[in-house]
Design a protein around this motif. Structure first.
Motif, PDB file in Angstrom:
ATOM      1  N   CYS A  58      41.320  29.616  49.987  1.00  0.00           N
ATOM      2  CA  CYS A  58      40.850  30.573  48.979  1.00  0.00           C
ATOM      3  C   CYS A  58      39.381  30.932  49.119  1.00  0.00           C
ATOM      4  N   GLY A  59      38.624  30.160  49.885  1.00  0.00           N
ATOM      5  CA  GLY A  59      37.204  30.472  50.033  1.00  0.00           C
ATOM      6  C   GLY A  59      36.513  30.512  48.691  1.00  0.00           C
ATOM      7  N   THR A  60      35.789  31.578  48.419  1.00  0.00           N
ATOM      8  CA  THR A  60      35.049  31.691  47.169  1.00  0.00           C
ATOM      9  C   THR A  60      35.884  32.303  46.050  1.00  0.00           C
ATOM     10  N   GLY A  61      37.160  32.571  46.303  1.00  0.00           N
ATOM     11  CA  GLY A  61      38.100  32.890  45.244  1.00  0.00           C
ATOM     12  C   GLY A  61      38.452  34.340  44.994  1.00  0.00           C
ATOM     13  N   ASP A  62      38.087  35.271  45.859  1.00  0.00           N
ATOM     14  CA  ASP A  62      38.361  36.684  45.587  1.00  0.00           C
ATOM     15  C   ASP A  62      39.825  36.951  45.240  1.00  0.00           C
ATOM     16  N   ILE A  63      40.736  36.520  46.088  1.00  0.00           N
ATOM     17  CA  ILE A  63      42.160  36.776  45.848  1.00  0.00           C
ATOM     18  C   ILE A  63      42.652  35.984  44.641  1.00  0.00           C
ATOM     19  N   ALA A  64      42.227  34.740  44.523  1.00  0.00           N
ATOM     20  CA  ALA A  64      42.642  33.904  43.389  1.00  0.00           C
ATOM     21  C   ALA A  64      42.238  34.547  42.068  1.00  0.00           C
ATOM     22  N   PHE A  65      41.028  35.037  41.957  1.00  0.00           N
ATOM     23  CA  PHE A  65      40.590  35.673  40.718  1.00  0.00           C
ATOM     24  C   PHE A  65      41.359  36.967  40.464  1.00  0.00           C
ATOM     25  N   GLY A  66      41.655  37.718  41.509  1.00  0.00           N
ATOM     26  CA  GLY A  66      42.442  38.942  41.342  1.00  0.00           C
ATOM     27  C   GLY A  66      43.840  38.655  40.820  1.00  0.00           C
ATOM     28  N   LEU A  67      44.471  37.616  41.360  1.00  0.00           N
ATOM     29  CA  LEU A  67      45.797  37.225  40.877  1.00  0.00           C
ATOM     30  C   LEU A  67      45.725  36.778  39.415  1.00  0.00           C
ATOM     31  N   ALA A  68      44.685  36.041  39.057  1.00  0.00           N
ATOM     32  CA  ALA A  68      44.519  35.578  37.673  1.00  0.00           C
ATOM     33  C   ALA A  68      44.299  36.757  36.727  1.00  0.00           C
ATOM     34  N   ARG A  69      43.529  37.755  37.167  1.00  0.00           N
ATOM     35  CA  ARG A  69      43.327  38.950  36.330  1.00  0.00           C
ATOM     36  C   ARG A  69      44.656  39.649  36.057  1.00  0.00           C
ATOM     37  N   GLY A  70      45.603  39.521  36.987  1.00  0.00           N
ATOM     38  CA  GLY A  70      46.931  40.102  36.789  1.00  0.00           C
ATOM     39  C   GLY A  70      47.808  39.282  35.861  1.00  0.00           C
ATOM     40  N   GLY A  71      47.326  38.133  35.420  1.00  0.00           N
ATOM     41  CA  GLY A  71      48.051  37.326  34.460  1.00  0.00           C
ATOM     42  C   GLY A  71      48.736  36.099  35.019  1.00  0.00           C
ATOM     43  N   ALA A  72      48.761  35.936  36.339  1.00  0.00           N
ATOM     44  CA  ALA A  72      49.423  34.783  36.945  1.00  0.00           C
ATOM     45  C   ALA A  72      48.632  33.504  36.685  1.00  0.00           C
ATOM     46  N   HIS A  73      49.353  32.390  36.662  1.00  0.00           N
ATOM     47  CA  HIS A  73      48.697  31.073  36.661  1.00  0.00           C
ATOM     48  C   HIS A  73      48.393  30.783  38.134  1.00  0.00           C
ATOM     49  N   VAL A  74      47.135  30.591  38.487  1.00  0.00           N
ATOM     50  CA  VAL A  74      46.714  30.538  39.887  1.00  0.00           C
ATOM     51  C   VAL A  74      46.044  29.217  40.224  1.00  0.00           C
ATOM     52  N   VAL A  75      46.425  28.697  41.387  1.00  0.00           N
ATOM     53  CA  VAL A  75      45.735  27.569  41.987  1.00  0.00           C
ATOM     54  C   VAL A  75      45.127  28.082  43.292  1.00  0.00           C
ATOM     55  N   GLY A  76      43.825  27.924  43.434  1.00  0.00           N
ATOM     56  CA  GLY A  76      43.141  28.232  44.684  1.00  0.00           C
ATOM     57  C   GLY A  76      42.910  26.932  45.431  1.00  0.00           C
ATOM     58  N   LEU A  77      43.290  26.901  46.695  1.00  0.00           N
ATOM     59  CA  LEU A  77      43.179  25.678  47.499  1.00  0.00           C
ATOM     60  C   LEU A  77      42.335  25.963  48.723  1.00  0.00           C
ATOM     61  N   ASP A  78      41.413  25.064  49.020  1.00  0.00           N
ATOM     62  CA  ASP A  78      40.599  25.188  50.229  1.00  0.00           C
ATOM     63  C   ASP A  78      40.248  23.787  50.698  1.00  0.00           C
ATOM     64  N   ILE A  79      40.011  23.668  51.982  1.00  0.00           N
ATOM     65  CA  ILE A  79      39.658  22.375  52.565  1.00  0.00           C
ATOM     66  C   ILE A  79      38.141  22.144  52.523  1.00  0.00           C
ATOM     67  N   THR A  80      37.384  23.222  52.282  1.00  0.00           N
ATOM     68  CA  THR A  80      35.921  23.156  52.314  1.00  0.00           C
ATOM     69  C   THR A  80      35.370  23.011  50.900  1.00  0.00           C
ATOM     70  N   HIS A  81      34.785  21.865  50.630  1.00  0.00           N
ATOM     71  CA  HIS A  81      34.274  21.582  49.286  1.00  0.00           C
ATOM     72  C   HIS A  81      33.228  22.598  48.833  1.00  0.00           C
ATOM     73  N   ARG A  82      32.356  23.025  49.707  1.00  0.00           N
ATOM     74  CA  ARG A  82      31.319  23.982  49.316  1.00  0.00           C
ATOM     75  C   ARG A  82      31.937  25.313  48.897  1.00  0.00           C
ATOM     76  N   MET A  83      32.990  25.764  49.573  1.00  0.00           N
ATOM     77  CA  MET A  83      33.670  27.004  49.171  1.00  0.00           C
ATOM     78  C   MET A  83      34.168  26.869  47.733  1.00  0.00           C
ATOM     79  N   LEU A  84      34.751  25.722  47.413  1.00  0.00           N
ATOM     80  CA  LEU A  84      35.277  25.498  46.069  1.00  0.00           C
ATOM     81  C   LEU A  84      34.160  25.428  45.036  1.00  0.00           C
ATOM     82  N   GLN A  85      33.024  24.859  45.407  1.00  0.00           N
ATOM     83  CA  GLN A  85      31.876  24.858  44.498  1.00  0.00           C
ATOM     84  C   GLN A  85      31.470  26.286  44.157  1.00  0.00           C
ATOM     85  N   LEU A  86      31.410  27.130  45.180  1.00  0.00           N
ATOM     86  CA  LEU A  86      31.028  28.526  44.956  1.00  0.00           C
ATOM     87  C   LEU A  86      32.076  29.248  44.108  1.00  0.00           C
ATOM     88  N   ALA A  87      33.348  28.986  44.349  1.00  0.00           N
ATOM     89  CA  ALA A  87      34.407  29.598  43.535  1.00  0.00           C
ATOM     90  C   ALA A  87      34.298  29.137  42.085  1.00  0.00           C
TER      91      ALA A  87
END
Length: 168
Positions: free
Chosen positions: A69-98
């Motif tokens: 998911c990186g910094t979350g662009d797609i995850a946030f877009g899916l959430a704006r559409g109403g879905a319950h979203v889990v963003g997964l990434d292997i890089t801790h810093r990406m998740l911090q930024l998200a």
């Protein structure tokens, strides 16, 4: 080998060396990742990501998993559409930024994704848990594509969909 690093061909020659290379690469570029993506896509990445979100048809009561998911662009877009979203990434810093972006989404009263640090080759979810799995630029970086696809299939509900965005 120079400075403890393998030449690129060697770094990508096995799943183990590719895993180390990818982890190091994305940890290094995390703070510049969004800019790099804009530059590499000639500014088209936002349009491409909107297309992924539109194809996914996010809606309330739908569960979505955004891999790499990186910094979350797609995850946030899916959430704006109403879905319950889990963003997964292997890089801790990406998740911090998200997660920093989650604060802004909360202030705007927009639902926001949950973010999880994990490897897409060993997804920490139950079988048939998601209606939608997305990934932006993620499958090309996975060390064992067959294993990752098997895991994606395992967590998708019958009739669920995988949408993968990449440059090629």
């Amino acid at each position: 080998m120079t400075g403890g690093r393998l030449p690129l061909g060697d770094a990508l020659s096995s799943p183990e060396t590719k895993a180390r290379y990818v982890r190091r690469l994305f940890s290094t570029i995390a703070d510049r990742y969004d800019l790099i993506t804009v530059l590499l896509s000639f500014g088209l990445d936002r349009r491409w990501k909107r297309r992924v979100i539109d194809l996914a048809v996010p809606a309330p009561r739908r569960r979505a998993l955004d891999l790499a998911c990186g910094t979350g662009d797609i995850a946030f877009g899916l959430a704006r559409g109403g879905a319950h979203v889990v963003g997964l990434d292997i890089t801790h810093r990406m998740l911090q930024l998200a997660r920093l972006r989650t604060g802004a989404a909360s202030q705007a009263r927009v639902s926001h994704p949950e973010f999880v640090a994990a490897d897409m080759m060993a997804l920490p979810f139950a079988q048939a848990e998601f209606d939608i799995v997305t990934t932006g630029y993620g499958l090309r970086n996975v060390p064992d594509l067959r294993l990752a696809l098997r895991e994606i299939h395992r967590v998708l509900r019958p009739g669920g969909m995988l949408i993968s965005l990449d440059f090629n």
